[in-house]
Design a protein around this motif. Sequence first.
Motif, PDB file in Angstrom:
ATOM      1  N   HIS A  99      -5.765  11.326  23.259  1.00 13.72           N
ATOM      2  CA  HIS A  99      -4.673  10.888  24.433  1.00 13.72           C
ATOM      3  C   HIS A  99      -5.398   9.873  26.064  1.00 13.72           C
ATOM      4  CE1 HIS A  99      -1.940  10.639  20.881  1.00 13.72           C
ATOM      5  NE2 HIS A  99      -1.886  12.203  21.471  1.00 13.72           N
ATOM      6  N   VAL A 100      -6.544  11.035  26.106  1.00 10.53           N
ATOM      7  CA  VAL A 100      -6.534  10.736  27.792  1.00 10.53           C
ATOM      8  C   VAL A 100      -8.018   9.492  27.540  1.00 10.53           C
ATOM      9  CG1 VAL A 100      -7.592  12.178  29.487  1.00 10.53           C
ATOM     10  CG2 VAL A 100      -5.586  12.898  28.263  1.00 10.53           C
ATOM     11  N   TRP A 101      -8.802  10.391  26.738  1.00 10.29           N
ATOM     12  CA  TRP A 101     -10.376   9.760  27.395  1.00 10.29           C
ATOM     13  C   TRP A 101     -10.670   8.146  26.911  1.00 10.29           C
ATOM     14  CZ3 TRP A 101     -14.685  10.979  29.957  1.00 10.29           C
ATOM     15  CH2 TRP A 101     -15.090  11.960  30.464  1.00 10.29           C
ATOM     16  N   LYS A 102      -9.582   8.322  25.438  1.00  8.08           N
ATOM     17  CA  LYS A 102      -9.896   6.560  23.907  1.00  8.08           C
ATOM     18  C   LYS A 102      -8.542   6.089  25.529  1.00  8.08           C
ATOM     19  CE  LYS A 102     -12.070   8.016  19.774  1.00  8.08           C
ATOM     20  NZ  LYS A 102     -12.229   8.320  18.683  1.00  8.08           N
ATOM     21  N   LYS A 103      -7.948   6.262  25.234  1.00  6.86           N
ATOM     22  CA  LYS A 103      -7.149   6.112  26.617  1.00  6.86           C
ATOM     23  C   LYS A 103      -6.865   5.257  27.595  1.00  6.86           C
ATOM     24  CE  LYS A 103      -3.358   6.180  22.554  1.00  6.86           C
ATOM     25  NZ  LYS A 103      -2.970   7.417  22.657  1.00  6.86           N
ATOM     26  N   SER A 104      -8.053   5.219  28.639  1.00  2.93           N
ATOM     27  CA  SER A 104      -7.872   5.491  29.796  1.00  2.93           C
ATOM     28  C   SER A 104      -9.600   4.543  30.339  1.00  2.93           C
ATOM     29  CB  SER A 104      -8.778   6.749  30.773  1.00  2.93           C
ATOM     30  OG  SER A 104      -7.782   7.543  30.773  1.00  2.93           O
TER      31      SER A 104
ATOM     32  N   LEU B 228     -13.004   3.991  31.618  1.00  4.10           N
ATOM     33  CA  LEU B 228     -14.554   4.852  31.376  1.00  4.10           C
ATOM     34  C   LEU B 228     -15.636   3.788  32.203  1.00  4.10           C
ATOM     35  CD1 LEU B 228     -14.126   6.014  28.312  1.00  4.10           C
ATOM     36  CD2 LEU B 228     -13.018   7.698  30.142  1.00  4.10           C
ATOM     37  N   PHE B 229     -16.018   5.292  32.855  1.00  6.84           N
ATOM     38  CA  PHE B 229     -17.421   4.827  34.084  1.00  6.84           C
ATOM     39  C   PHE B 229     -18.323   4.261  33.157  1.00  6.84           C
ATOM     40  CE2 PHE B 229     -21.127   5.928  36.494  1.00  6.84           C
ATOM     41  CZ  PHE B 229     -21.137   4.435  37.143  1.00  6.84           C
TER      42      PHE B 229
ATOM     43  N   PRO C  31     -11.155   9.811  34.268  1.00  2.07           N
ATOM     44  CA  PRO C  31     -11.400  11.420  34.075  1.00  2.07           C
ATOM     45  C   PRO C  31     -13.354  11.305  34.288  1.00  2.07           C
ATOM     46  CG  PRO C  31     -11.647  10.155  31.881  1.00  2.07           C
ATOM     47  CD  PRO C  31     -10.756   9.195  32.796  1.00  2.07           C
ATOM     48  N   ASN C  32     -14.422   9.965  34.362  1.00  4.24           N
ATOM     49  CA  ASN C  32     -15.537  10.224  34.601  1.00  4.24           C
ATOM     50  C   ASN C  32     -15.771  10.424  35.899  1.00  4.24           C
ATOM     51  OD1 ASN C  32     -15.708   7.682  33.754  1.00  4.24           O
ATOM     52  ND2 ASN C  32     -17.402   8.240  32.187  1.00  4.24           N
TER      53      ASN C  32
ATOM     54  N   ALA D 102     -23.906   8.446  41.750  1.00  5.69           N
ATOM     55  CA  ALA D 102     -22.749   8.097  41.074  1.00  5.69           C
ATOM     56  C   ALA D 102     -22.862   9.743  39.592  1.00  5.69           C
ATOM     57  CB  ALA D 102     -22.567   6.825  40.570  1.00  5.69           C
ATOM     58  N   MET D 103     -21.716   9.317  40.067  1.00  2.00           N
ATOM     59  CA  MET D 103     -21.412  11.356  38.637  1.00  2.00           C
ATOM     60  C   MET D 103     -20.637  10.651  37.452  1.00  2.00           C
ATOM     61  SD  MET D 103     -20.778  14.755  38.970  1.00  2.00           S
ATOM     62  CE  MET D 103     -18.641  14.554  39.000  1.00  2.00           C
TER      63      MET D 103
END
Lengths: 396, 396, 396
Positions: free
Chosen positions: C34-39, C41-42, C292-293, C305-306
């Motif tokens: 719900h968070v990582w697969k829907k945001s 991502l860098f 998130p990343n 950059a991280m």
Amino acid sequence: MNKVQSLLQAYKRNWSLERDFYANKEVFDAEIEHVWKKSWLFAGFDCEIPETGDYFLFTMLDQSIIIIRGDDGDVYAHHNSCRHRGSAICLEERGHEDKLKCPYHNWVYEKNGRLRNARLMPDDFDKSHFGLHPVHVSLIEGAIFICLADDPPDFSKETRELSPYLHPYNLHHAKVAYRERYELDANWKLIGENFRECYHCGPVHIEYCSVVVGANLVEDREAVVQDSMEIWKRNGLAVETIENENGSSHYATRYPLRPGMESYTLDGKPAAPLMGEHLHYDSGVVGLINYPNFWMDGVSDYIWAMRITPIDALHAAVDLTWLVNGAAEEGVDYDIERLTEFWKITGEQDWHLCENNQKGILSSKYEPGPLAPSEADVVNFHWWYLDKLRQGVKKS
Amino acid sequence: MNKVQSLLQAYKRNWSLERDFYANKEVFDAEIEHVWKKSWLFAGFDCEIPETGDYFLFTMLDQSIIIIRGDDGDVYAHHNSCRHRGSAICLEERGHEDKLKCPYHNWVYEKNGRLRNARLMPDDFDKSHFGLHPVHVSLIEGAIFICLADDPPDFSKETRELSPYLHPYNLHHAKVAYRERYELDANWKLIGENFRECYHCGPVHIEYCSVVVGANLVEDREAVVQDSMEIWKRNGLAVETIENENGSSHYATRYPLRPGMESYTLDGKPAAPLMGEHLHYDSGVVGLINYPNFWMDGVSDYIWAMRITPIDALHAAVDLTWLVNGAAEEGVDYDIERLTEFWKITGEQDWHLCENNQKGILSSKYEPGPLAPSEADVVNFHWWYLDKLRQGVKKS
Amino acid sequence: MNKVQSLLQAYKRNWSLERDFYANKEVFDAEIEHVWKKSWLFAGFDCEIPETGDYFLFTMLDQSIIIIRGDDGDVYAHHNSCRHRGSAICLEERGHEDKLKCPYHNWVYEKNGRLRNARLMPDDFDKSHFGLHPVHVSLIEGAIFICLADDPPDFSKETRELSPYLHPYNLHHAKVAYRERYELDANWKLIGENFRECYHCGPVHIEYCSVVVGANLVEDREAVVQDSMEIWKRNGLAVETIENENGSSHYATRYPLRPGMESYTLDGKPAAPLMGEHLHYDSGVVGLINYPNFWMDGVSDYIWAMRITPIDALHAAVDLTWLVNGAAEEGVDYDIERLTEFWKITGEQDWHLCENNQKGILSSKYEPGPLAPSEADVVNFHWWYLDKLRQGVKKS
């Protein structure tokens, strides 16, 4: 009825346990909850933290406990987790801290766990609610036991009955000569079982049997016991065996070395100066147990203590400590190699047995097998364990 | 309907399998139970244990099986778990034992599994109930197969149809020239699939294609097959292909090397003396399979056998064995490097393919893809596997 | 109500999260879904793949994504899984490919994912249905973001508000000077929390505080900010802080170094030539975040950059990239050691804090603790995260 309950019901006295007791995660989790977290656990010796501020960590699974000598000289135990965002506070296995300062945001705790300072918190922040979570501590003559339960079981009988055996060693002024840790591919109970019978001693422990008369279950040692008993009584040493039965957790006994032997060494000669109040190398062997994790053998000149810690259903750690007279000097009064070789050899024989035992139990055709008469104390160990588990499962 | 059942229903013939077949623990557990524990598994060759008392261990997951040559010359298989407290009995991968003596308390078993002696047990202890748990054994011309099921499936057709291909190698007097083990980051079925199609051979197996005519699926090899067939029939060699179809587990065929080539070597020249009854380096390649874990390629001078063992849903082991004429002498009659390089190169190409395949299947967007016409035997492999699984799931 | 829902309900604002958020597999799986697969991502920077056919892999758990520069100069992202039998296609972490050719059976894809050729497939095979599964791509001034969802959330506000801060760096012509990867024994959110507060900076980050005025939360930096603001505005640099609030995922700000300091270095002197449009070493620090990343700190001469990637509930990876002016030459214009030491030192301090934090949270007595006023942005981070999770759980 869940898995643990049906396993408890299927138990047959005088037979080895079902495989799931040695391999199943559900059983393991239940025994951590009902056995390990509700029993008194051996953590170490108070001579390991002689000075105020000296500490060591006791670690079991994810639980890290700080065992620290307080300002009042008492031994305190705290969960190693800051009350702010939970960081571990003490990071080294052993050390010395004047205050317990969290390395993250520098909240500062007293040795007794009280929160002393929390920088940059609001004025209305009430520090009195945020002390470190305490862990119960009980000492038996310098052996530190802790209990993670909120309401620990009574420990007075164990304390009263084990003390006479420990007292002559003067543990408060003993010294750790050596430590060794082994991580075994074996369930913790297999180690417990192994150390509760000498059915395997004859075939396996050549060195042990050469020093301990009767360990092979073949020799008659009655006369030696009688002679030794005279000497021990004369010297005021505890001799009454405390049987481990009816679900009790502890056991204590004194038994003789082979005549002429004076210590647990390959040649039977002493390895170190006499400990505590001992006057001669003639006190035989003191064997102490407190389930689930304390096993100790003491001779006149040294103590070998074993602390078992579960890792998971298939793995456990044993932490071994060799204690000697606190005034003894390494290289002068004792030689590490000589002091430790007897139990390194004997212990490693046992670790292999335990690991082989685990391997074979995992066979899909393994089933409980019949125990020999000489394995009666394995049955007592099972009794204690199953009783604890049964009580816990019933309540939950 | 559980996960396995719904996956079985969703299966589409001629497409690769759903991801869960290659990655899910529930599916893996079901296939161990219904496929691996109910099939005949290739364990090794009887020439590996020529003498009475010679043994080796077959290990799959937590199951350890002792394969031992008995006093009567027969091959026996036992679960490696003492009937007393379950200890593993044989601790080395290969060895020789006159009696099977448990290292823990020295219970002693005969090679045929009978309990011979249990020291210090009560007088009324009935040894006849405590023999080692047996495992079914079946030999096909020296290739040892075992079955962990209580009621193993009939193996007579497989034995009858594979024997003619193995007989000329005289396996009883063959010799293990080399062994190698690889542990792959790949589900065991990906290895099976890889070895059931040559769609990938052209692009990947340069060395293999240079020796095996038609392996690239482009060359016409009909004339070569016809010519070779004449020779093989004249030499009395088995030539009738045993198709793997309708859910059968085995497959056998003989196919020609490129004209002028005499062995599976980089230059096509022999690598060792002729095996068994072979008179010339002209017997082509014998390809044998028995699902789930036996793959074998034999040329006139050597055999390359592959044994697959599952580790978990994502990992499997392949144990490779190179057999040569039992009278051949290393360094004189054959060179290990030369004997093994062809299949080391070809095999390692395949291991990489299998591992890459596993990686990509784990993508959340992976879905079964369409198989090429040249992958028909992959479909047959799926058929056998799904049929076994379906039968097992139905019964349970 | 499942575990995630009851945890969401139990949340107390301004307190740290319950242990299960940092340790439980069910929660972890839910947040991946719900968070990582829907945001958004860098993934990296487009200067890492300057030429057509240049690619790198973005890997998260079992998902491998090919990020490749297409024939039209655009950046494409594809699931790294062949549509035939699922093999991974690109095997190296970075590389260059003219066509994307599956190593198994040589199906060939264009850089834009279209299936170009599938050898030996039947004539009626329709290639148009078997292109690589695409992944959404969005660039903010050369920073590549991807989204694994079928319908990615709107990213225009983030793009609009972060661009002014990135634009002066001219990322398209920047150069990767150095990369480092750390795998931490810490839940990914502990890293996020750590980088959202400077409550820990004073006690821990000596080097950081010596360069960044006010980082210790004690110094008054108001005058410095005012002076710097004049300069930045004069130079046309973005200065308006984009607050991370009300569940938004991004944050941007510019803050001053200590007067006299020109870069994030131990001595405050520059480490490399000016980047992009910067004319002086006076642009302070640009701090950007996109949950998130993505975490990024830029000074006039370099960018650090991280990229955070979750491994499991207890582990996460941080991939660090140091960017410099694309025309700068290593050893001439900058020294790697000098360029990287400031963030290596500061970062490693943080990694230890995160790992200690994880350890202590696993204590059975851990409970959420009160956050300090200076940890307000940790609360904002929690807000964003819990909101995403709540929305996802509601829908599913």
